[in-house]
Design a protein around this motif. Structure first.
Motif, PDB file in Angstrom:
ATOM      1  N   LYS A 107      38.598 -34.150   1.300  1.00 22.06           N
ATOM      2  CA  LYS A 107      39.752 -34.890   1.822  1.00 22.06           C
ATOM      3  C   LYS A 107      41.038 -34.490   1.102  1.00 22.06           C
ATOM      4  N   LEU A 108      40.958 -34.255  -0.199  1.00 23.87           N
ATOM      5  CA  LEU A 108      42.145 -33.845  -0.938  1.00 23.87           C
ATOM      6  C   LEU A 108      42.632 -32.468  -0.488  1.00 23.87           C
ATOM      7  N   LEU A 109      41.703 -31.584  -0.180  1.00 27.57           N
ATOM      8  CA  LEU A 109      42.090 -30.268   0.343  1.00 27.57           C
ATOM      9  C   LEU A 109      42.794 -30.410   1.696  1.00 27.57           C
ATOM     10  N   MET A 110      42.308 -31.330   2.505  1.00 25.20           N
ATOM     11  CA  MET A 110      42.933 -31.562   3.803  1.00 25.20           C
ATOM     12  C   MET A 110      44.347 -32.122   3.634  1.00 25.20           C
ATOM     13  N   LEU A 111      44.523 -32.969   2.632  1.00 28.97           N
ATOM     14  CA  LEU A 111      45.864 -33.488   2.342  1.00 28.97           C
ATOM     15  C   LEU A 111      46.795 -32.368   1.890  1.00 28.97           C
ATOM     16  N   ILE A 112      46.281 -31.494   1.038  1.00 35.13           N
ATOM     17  CA  ILE A 112      47.083 -30.362   0.561  1.00 35.13           C
ATOM     18  C   ILE A 112      47.524 -29.492   1.741  1.00 35.13           C
ATOM     19  N   ARG A 113      46.617 -29.287   2.696  1.00 32.39           N
ATOM     20  CA  ARG A 113      46.959 -28.475   3.877  1.00 32.39           C
ATOM     21  C   ARG A 113      48.001 -29.159   4.760  1.00 32.39           C
ATOM     22  N   LYS A 114      48.110 -30.479   4.627  1.00 34.52           N
ATOM     23  CA  LYS A 114      49.138 -31.223   5.360  1.00 34.52           C
ATOM     24  C   LYS A 114      50.477 -31.221   4.618  1.00 34.52           C
ATOM     25  N   GLY A 115      50.485 -30.605   3.415  1.00 32.91           N
ATOM     26  CA  GLY A 115      51.708 -30.554   2.626  1.00 32.91           C
ATOM     27  C   GLY A 115      51.893 -31.733   1.704  1.00 32.91           C
ATOM     28  N   GLU A 116      50.837 -32.534   1.512  1.00 35.95           N
ATOM     29  CA  GLU A 116      50.915 -33.709   0.651  1.00 35.95           C
ATOM     30  C   GLU A 116      50.780 -33.321  -0.819  1.00 35.95           C
ATOM     31  N   ASN A 117      51.436 -34.085  -1.683  1.00 36.77           N
ATOM     32  CA  ASN A 117      51.290 -33.885  -3.128  1.00 36.77           C
ATOM     33  C   ASN A 117      50.076 -34.652  -3.635  1.00 36.77           C
ATOM     34  N   ILE A 118      49.398 -34.063  -4.587  1.00 38.17           N
ATOM     35  CA  ILE A 118      48.211 -34.690  -5.181  1.00 38.17           C
ATOM     36  C   ILE A 118      48.516 -35.040  -6.629  1.00 38.17           C
ATOM     37  N   ASP A 119      48.403 -36.336  -6.961  1.00 38.64           N
ATOM     38  CA  ASP A 119      48.591 -36.743  -8.349  1.00 38.64           C
ATOM     39  C   ASP A 119      47.365 -37.515  -8.819  1.00 38.64           C
ATOM     40  N   ARG A 120      47.359 -37.868 -10.079  1.00 41.89           N
ATOM     41  CA  ARG A 120      46.175 -38.501 -10.658  1.00 41.89           C
ATOM     42  C   ARG A 120      45.881 -39.866 -10.053  1.00 41.89           C
ATOM     43  N   GLY A 121      46.956 -40.621  -9.743  1.00 39.39           N
ATOM     44  CA  GLY A 121      46.749 -41.925  -9.120  1.00 39.39           C
ATOM     45  C   GLY A 121      46.087 -41.796  -7.768  1.00 39.39           C
ATOM     46  N   ARG A 122      46.542 -40.830  -6.995  1.00 40.91           N
ATOM     47  CA  ARG A 122      45.979 -40.617  -5.661  1.00 40.91           C
ATOM     48  C   ARG A 122      44.515 -40.168  -5.746  1.00 40.91           C
ATOM     49  N   ILE A 123      44.221 -39.338  -6.744  1.00 38.01           N
ATOM     50  CA  ILE A 123      42.851 -38.862  -6.912  1.00 38.01           C
ATOM     51  C   ILE A 123      41.913 -40.020  -7.240  1.00 38.01           C
ATOM     52  N   ARG A 124      42.327 -40.857  -8.162  1.00 39.76           N
ATOM     53  CA  ARG A 124      41.467 -41.981  -8.551  1.00 39.76           C
ATOM     54  C   ARG A 124      41.255 -42.942  -7.380  1.00 39.76           C
ATOM     55  N   TYR A 125      42.305 -43.157  -6.602  1.00 39.53           N
ATOM     56  CA  TYR A 125      42.161 -44.049  -5.444  1.00 39.53           C
ATOM     57  C   TYR A 125      41.229 -43.427  -4.409  1.00 39.53           C
ATOM     58  N   ALA A 126      41.339 -42.100  -4.215  1.00 42.88           N
ATOM     59  CA  ALA A 126      40.454 -41.402  -3.287  1.00 42.88           C
ATOM     60  C   ALA A 126      38.997 -41.524  -3.736  1.00 42.88           C
ATOM     61  N   ILE A 127      38.775 -41.443  -5.026  1.00 45.71           N
ATOM     62  CA  ILE A 127      37.413 -41.575  -5.562  1.00 45.71           C
ATOM     63  C   ILE A 127      36.873 -42.970  -5.298  1.00 45.71           C
ATOM     64  N   ASP A 128      37.684 -43.995  -5.504  1.00 42.84           N
ATOM     65  CA  ASP A 128      37.257 -45.364  -5.227  1.00 42.84           C
ATOM     66  C   ASP A 128      36.851 -45.521  -3.766  1.00 42.84           C
TER      67      ASP A 128
END
Length: 357
Positions: free
Chosen positions: A89-110
């Motif tokens: 999912k994070l790779l798909m966000l990156i392909r959409k031009g979204e920024n990935i930060d630590r807060g977003r990663i932890r929320y994605a994991i939850d």
């Protein structure tokens, strides 16, 4: 949702989009791989010195390795599935031009651990508003999404939660959007000038100078969405008003978007006064944090009282945000959770004390 259901959901999601493929199972290890389209994706996903990668491994317990065209995840079955779903999912966000930060990663994991990894992408598609400089403002958590949906649908919304959850910021964003869409003719922002350990009388200047520090967060949000020049122009025309709560007494506020910030510091009388001020065509947002009440101990919070009295009243939405919805620095989330844990332990000790007596 139990672990078996979570695992089934993750595997179904992987099978549907083909981005995650099971490769082998050996010696108790489960292995999944996620295809990578470009090397730049790996760089953005893993972060500086692989800091993002380390977070995913630490939070899920899986081991992650990569080569030029794929990322391989190994470990226990549930850990591997969760980590692979997050990476996909994070790779798909990156392909959409979204920024990935630590807060977003932890929320994605939850979300992945709960079997809700698809919701990671859903949040990325919701643009709430644009800042004065054209930056897109999006909900970063499901709690924020629920809050924004309530702001769109209800006449009166209570947004209650800890610092850093975006309560005031999103309310101002929606107020500016409503003004631009001509849904309201003016914006009124107010908050009680309660002394948080400081004395107003010792501050320099007239009354407005004394209360301005309390209103600064509201000014900051308005500047971001309108720009300083536009804000000044609209303020001079009376389209935007930022004032202490005491200035609301005796007024009827029609066709306005009204935000009461830091409402936990209202007394019961002040809250009742405020909630009976708005008239035809107006919308009201009340924000606050019930864990940061600065009133004297003999005064009850009007926010706490109103949430109890108005629960279930038609047209009123009560949105409760938590530490999970904190979108400031990750340390803020940790601090909020530590205070929540301390408060739970205090309540537990008091209950145990009552039983012993």
């Amino acid at each position: 949702m139990n672990n078996d259901t979570n695992n089934e959901t993750l595997l179904e999601t992987a099978a549907e989009n083909g981005a995650v493929n099971e490769t082998n199972e050996a010696e108790g290890n489960f292995e999944l791989s996620v295809p990578v389209e470009q090397m730049d994706e790996l760089i953005r996903l893993f972060g500086v010195f692989d800091e993002n990668l380390k977070i995913i491994e630490a939070e899920t317990g899986a081991h992650i390795a990569s080569d030029a065209d794929r990322i391989t995840v190994t470990g226990g079955e549930s850990e591997t599935e969760a980590a692979a779903a997050v990476i996909e999912k994070l790779l798909m966000l990156i392909r959409k031009g979204e920024n990935i930060d630590r807060g977003r990663i932890r929320y994605a994991i939850d979300l992945a651990k709960e079997g809700n990894s698809d919701l990671i992408l859903e949040l990325a598609d919701d643009v709430v508003a644009f800042t004065n400089k054209g930056k897109q403002i999006k909900c970063k958590t499901l709690g924020q999404k629920k809050y924004v949906q309530a702001l769109k649908k209800h006449t009166v919304v209570f947004g209650v939660g800890p610092a850093g959850t975006g309560k005031t910021y999103l309310a101002v964003a929606m107020a500016v959007l409503a003004l631009k869409n001509k849904e309201v003719s003016r914006i009124i922002l107010t908050r009680p000038a309660v002394e948080a350990g400081e004395k107003l009388g010792f501050l320099p200047g007239d009354l407005q100078n004394k209360v301005d520090p309390y209103l600064r967060p509201l000014y900051d949000a308005l500047y971001e969405f309108l720009g300083s020049e536009n804000f000044k122009l609209l303020s001079e025309r009376g389209v935007i008003e930022v004032a202490p709560l005491a200035y609301m007494r005796g007024r009827t506020l029609n066709d306005a978007y009204i935000i009461l910030d830091e409402a936990q510091n209202c007394t019961i009388e002040q809250m009742k006064m405020f909630l009976t001020r708005f008239g035809e065509g107006s919308r009201v947002v009340v924000t606050g944090d019930v864990t940061q009440i600065d009133l004297p101990q003999d005064r009850k919070s009007g926010l706490v009282h109103a949430m109890r009295v108005l629960e279930g009243v038609e047209g009123i939405a009560m949105i409760r945000l938590s530490a999970r919805d904190v979108v400031r620095h990750e340390m803020v989330q940790r601090i909020v959770r530590a205070y929540e844990q301390a408060e739970m332990e205090r309540i537990k000790r008091e209950k145990n004390g009552d039983r012993q007596q």
